[in-house]
Design a protein around this motif. Structure first.
Motif, PDB file in Angstrom:
ATOM      1  N   LEU A  20       4.838  -0.081 -34.311  1.00  0.00           N
ATOM      2  CA  LEU A  20       4.344  -1.036 -33.323  1.00  0.00           C
ATOM      3  C   LEU A  20       4.690  -2.426 -33.818  1.00  0.00           C
ATOM      4  CD1 LEU A  20       2.574  -1.992 -30.910  1.00  0.00           C
ATOM      5  CD2 LEU A  20       0.616  -1.822 -32.451  1.00  0.00           C
ATOM      6  N   VAL A  21       5.394  -3.205 -32.985  1.00  0.00           N
ATOM      7  CA  VAL A  21       5.743  -4.578 -33.329  1.00  0.00           C
ATOM      8  C   VAL A  21       5.081  -5.493 -32.308  1.00  0.00           C
ATOM      9  CG1 VAL A  21       7.599  -6.255 -33.690  1.00  0.00           C
ATOM     10  CG2 VAL A  21       7.961  -3.844 -34.284  1.00  0.00           C
ATOM     11  N   THR A  22       4.072  -6.240 -32.740  1.00  0.00           N
ATOM     12  CA  THR A  22       3.478  -7.225 -31.842  1.00  0.00           C
ATOM     13  C   THR A  22       4.288  -8.506 -31.963  1.00  0.00           C
ATOM     14  OG1 THR A  22       1.892  -8.076 -33.463  1.00  0.00           O
ATOM     15  CG2 THR A  22       1.184  -6.198 -32.131  1.00  0.00           C
ATOM     16  N   GLY A  23       4.491  -9.180 -30.854  1.00  0.00           N
ATOM     17  CA  GLY A  23       5.349 -10.356 -30.862  1.00  0.00           C
ATOM     18  C   GLY A  23       6.811  -9.955 -30.933  1.00  0.00           C
ATOM     19  N   GLY A  24       7.130  -8.767 -30.469  1.00  0.00           N
ATOM     20  CA  GLY A  24       8.469  -8.221 -30.599  1.00  0.00           C
ATOM     21  C   GLY A  24       9.530  -8.861 -29.724  1.00  0.00           C
ATOM     22  N   VAL A  43      10.074   2.612 -31.392  1.00  0.00           N
ATOM     23  CA  VAL A  43       9.428   1.306 -31.472  1.00  0.00           C
ATOM     24  C   VAL A  43       8.685   0.984 -30.185  1.00  0.00           C
ATOM     25  CG1 VAL A  43       9.775  -1.165 -31.871  1.00  0.00           C
ATOM     26  CG2 VAL A  43      11.228   0.500 -33.047  1.00  0.00           C
ATOM     27  N   VAL A  44       7.440   0.559 -30.345  1.00  0.00           N
ATOM     28  CA  VAL A  44       6.655   0.028 -29.241  1.00  0.00           C
ATOM     29  C   VAL A  44       6.493  -1.463 -29.504  1.00  0.00           C
ATOM     30  CG1 VAL A  44       4.450   0.076 -28.021  1.00  0.00           C
ATOM     31  CG2 VAL A  44       5.417   2.198 -28.938  1.00  0.00           C
ATOM     32  N   VAL A  45       6.918  -2.274 -28.542  1.00  0.00           N
ATOM     33  CA  VAL A  45       6.793  -3.726 -28.636  1.00  0.00           C
ATOM     34  C   VAL A  45       5.676  -4.162 -27.699  1.00  0.00           C
ATOM     35  CG1 VAL A  45       7.901  -5.926 -28.052  1.00  0.00           C
ATOM     36  CG2 VAL A  45       9.185  -4.166 -29.259  1.00  0.00           C
ATOM     37  N   ILE A  46       4.749  -4.959 -28.219  1.00  0.00           N
ATOM     38  CA  ILE A  46       3.728  -5.587 -27.388  1.00  0.00           C
ATOM     39  C   ILE A  46       3.904  -7.087 -27.516  1.00  0.00           C
ATOM     40  CG2 ILE A  46       1.265  -5.966 -27.019  1.00  0.00           C
ATOM     41  CD1 ILE A  46       0.753  -3.188 -28.093  1.00  0.00           C
ATOM     42  N   ASP A  47       4.086  -7.746 -26.376  1.00  0.00           N
ATOM     43  CA  ASP A  47       4.281  -9.194 -26.387  1.00  0.00           C
ATOM     44  C   ASP A  47       3.781  -9.761 -25.066  1.00  0.00           C
ATOM     45  OD1 ASP A  47       5.441 -11.886 -26.454  1.00  0.00           O
ATOM     46  OD2 ASP A  47       6.650 -11.111 -28.106  1.00  0.00           O
ATOM     47  N   ASP A  48       3.025 -10.848 -25.136  1.00  0.00           N
ATOM     48  CA  ASP A  48       2.550 -11.488 -23.906  1.00  0.00           C
ATOM     49  C   ASP A  48       3.531 -12.540 -23.402  1.00  0.00           C
ATOM     50  OD1 ASP A  48       2.167 -13.616 -25.619  1.00  0.00           O
ATOM     51  OD2 ASP A  48      -0.005 -13.696 -25.374  1.00  0.00           O
ATOM     52  N   LEU A  49       4.656 -12.676 -24.086  1.00  0.00           N
ATOM     53  CA  LEU A  49       5.744 -13.581 -23.716  1.00  0.00           C
ATOM     54  C   LEU A  49       5.334 -15.053 -23.741  1.00  0.00           C
ATOM     55  CD1 LEU A  49       7.404 -11.501 -20.855  1.00  0.00           C
ATOM     56  CD2 LEU A  49       7.897 -11.471 -23.303  1.00  0.00           C
ATOM     57  N   SER A  50       4.273 -15.370 -24.475  1.00  0.00           N
ATOM     58  CA  SER A  50       3.864 -16.775 -24.590  1.00  0.00           C
ATOM     59  C   SER A  50       4.814 -17.547 -25.486  1.00  0.00           C
ATOM     60  CB  SER A  50       2.431 -16.883 -25.119  1.00  0.00           C
ATOM     61  OG  SER A  50       2.327 -16.318 -26.409  1.00  0.00           O
ATOM     62  N   GLY A  51       5.475 -16.870 -26.407  1.00  0.00           N
ATOM     63  CA  GLY A  51       6.439 -17.527 -27.280  1.00  0.00           C
ATOM     64  C   GLY A  51       7.746 -16.778 -27.368  1.00  0.00           C
ATOM     65  N   GLY A  52       7.809 -15.623 -26.727  1.00  0.00           N
ATOM     66  CA  GLY A  52       9.008 -14.795 -26.778  1.00  0.00           C
ATOM     67  C   GLY A  52       9.649 -14.695 -25.411  1.00  0.00           C
ATOM     68  N   ASP A  53      10.736 -13.961 -25.343  1.00  0.00           N
ATOM     69  CA  ASP A  53      11.478 -13.806 -24.096  1.00  0.00           C
ATOM     70  C   ASP A  53      12.101 -12.414 -24.089  1.00  0.00           C
ATOM     71  OD1 ASP A  53      13.568 -13.912 -22.085  1.00  0.00           O
ATOM     72  OD2 ASP A  53      13.378 -16.099 -22.183  1.00  0.00           O
ATOM     73  N   LEU A  54      12.007 -11.722 -22.965  1.00  0.00           N
ATOM     74  CA  LEU A  54      12.588 -10.382 -22.871  1.00  0.00           C
ATOM     75  C   LEU A  54      14.094 -10.381 -23.084  1.00  0.00           C
ATOM     76  CD1 LEU A  54      10.539  -8.811 -19.935  1.00  0.00           C
ATOM     77  CD2 LEU A  54      10.326  -8.362 -22.386  1.00  0.00           C
ATOM     78  N   ASP A  55      14.747 -11.528 -22.872  1.00  0.00           N
ATOM     79  CA  ASP A  55      16.191 -11.616 -23.138  1.00  0.00           C
ATOM     80  C   ASP A  55      16.507 -11.315 -24.601  1.00  0.00           C
ATOM     81  OD1 ASP A  55      16.721 -12.226 -20.514  1.00  0.00           O
ATOM     82  OD2 ASP A  55      16.935 -14.389 -20.855  1.00  0.00           O
ATOM     83  N   ASN A  56      15.559 -11.589 -25.508  1.00  0.00           N
ATOM     84  CA  ASN A  56      15.765 -11.294 -26.926  1.00  0.00           C
ATOM     85  C   ASN A  56      15.862  -9.787 -27.187  1.00  0.00           C
ATOM     86  OD1 ASN A  56      15.710 -14.015 -27.600  1.00  0.00           O
ATOM     87  ND2 ASN A  56      13.523 -13.999 -28.017  1.00  0.00           N
ATOM     88  N   GLU A  72       4.221  -5.628 -21.790  1.00  0.00           N
ATOM     89  CA  GLU A  72       3.910  -7.047 -21.623  1.00  0.00           C
ATOM     90  C   GLU A  72       2.399  -7.200 -21.588  1.00  0.00           C
ATOM     91  OE1 GLU A  72       6.102  -9.290 -18.643  1.00  0.00           O
ATOM     92  OE2 GLU A  72       7.626  -7.708 -18.662  1.00  0.00           O
ATOM     93  N   ALA A  73       1.822  -7.603 -22.719  1.00  0.00           N
ATOM     94  CA  ALA A  73       0.376  -7.756 -22.835  1.00  0.00           C
ATOM     95  C   ALA A  73       0.060  -8.479 -24.133  1.00  0.00           C
ATOM     96  CB  ALA A  73      -0.309  -6.383 -22.843  1.00  0.00           C
ATOM     97  N   SER A  74      -1.145  -9.015 -24.209  1.00  0.00           N
ATOM     98  CA  SER A  74      -1.643  -9.539 -25.476  1.00  0.00           C
ATOM     99  C   SER A  74      -2.107  -8.356 -26.304  1.00  0.00           C
ATOM    100  CB  SER A  74      -2.812 -10.493 -25.244  1.00  0.00           C
ATOM    101  OG  SER A  74      -2.369 -11.641 -24.579  1.00  0.00           O
ATOM    102  N   SER A  95       2.857 -11.415 -33.767  1.00  0.00           N
ATOM    103  CA  SER A  95       2.275 -12.281 -32.752  1.00  0.00           C
ATOM    104  C   SER A  95       1.322 -13.243 -33.441  1.00  0.00           C
ATOM    105  CB  SER A  95       1.526 -11.456 -31.706  1.00  0.00           C
ATOM    106  OG  SER A  95       0.524 -10.685 -32.316  1.00  0.00           O
ATOM    107  N   THR A  96       1.274 -14.462 -32.979  1.00  0.00           N
ATOM    108  CA  THR A  96       0.426 -15.445 -33.631  1.00  0.00           C
ATOM    109  C   THR A  96      -0.911 -15.591 -32.916  1.00  0.00           C
ATOM    110  OG1 THR A  96       1.579 -17.191 -32.453  1.00  0.00           O
ATOM    111  CG2 THR A  96       2.265 -16.740 -34.708  1.00  0.00           C
TER     112      THR A  96
END
Length: 105
Positions: A20-24, A43-56, A72-74, A95-96
């Motif tokens: 599990l990668v948060t902020g992935g 790999v499971v990525v959890i990211d709320d996209l507040s600082g990341g981008d799905l393009d990455n 896509e979640a906190s 994730s921060t």
């Protein structure tokens, strides 16, 4: 620039593991996700996209198939419920949010 040979460094340590990668979707998280997928991890990525981008994660999403799941979640109880029933071998917290970035191995 020399690229890291993840297989040389880690062998089969991550083969078949679930991570599990948060902020992935962030810069570092997306590179970590790529490395884990290269090593054969699911790999499971959890990211709320507040600082990341799905393009990455575009290249990983296109090539990984079912080995990559993006939520896509906190990170919190609801997100953990969506991870699934398989036990996680590694949780990599990038994730921060309100916390400082940390990595739990």
């Amino acid at each position: 620039m020399t690229l890291t040979d993840w297989r040389e460094r880690h062998g089969e340590a991550f083969e078949g593991a679930k991570a599990l990668v948060t902020g992935g979707a962030g810069f570092i998280g997306s590179h970590l996700t790529d490395a884990l997928l290269t090593l054969g991890a699911e790999v499971v990525v959890i990211d709320d996209l507040s600082g990341g981008d799905l393009d990455n994660l575009a290249a990983a999403t296109a090539s990984a198939g079912p080995a990559l799941r993006v939520i896509e979640a906190s990170y919190g109880p609801r997100a953990r419920q969506n991870v699934g029933s398989n036990p996680l071998r590694r949780t990599l917290r990038l994730s921060t949010g309100r916390e400082k970035a940390r990595c739990l191995l």
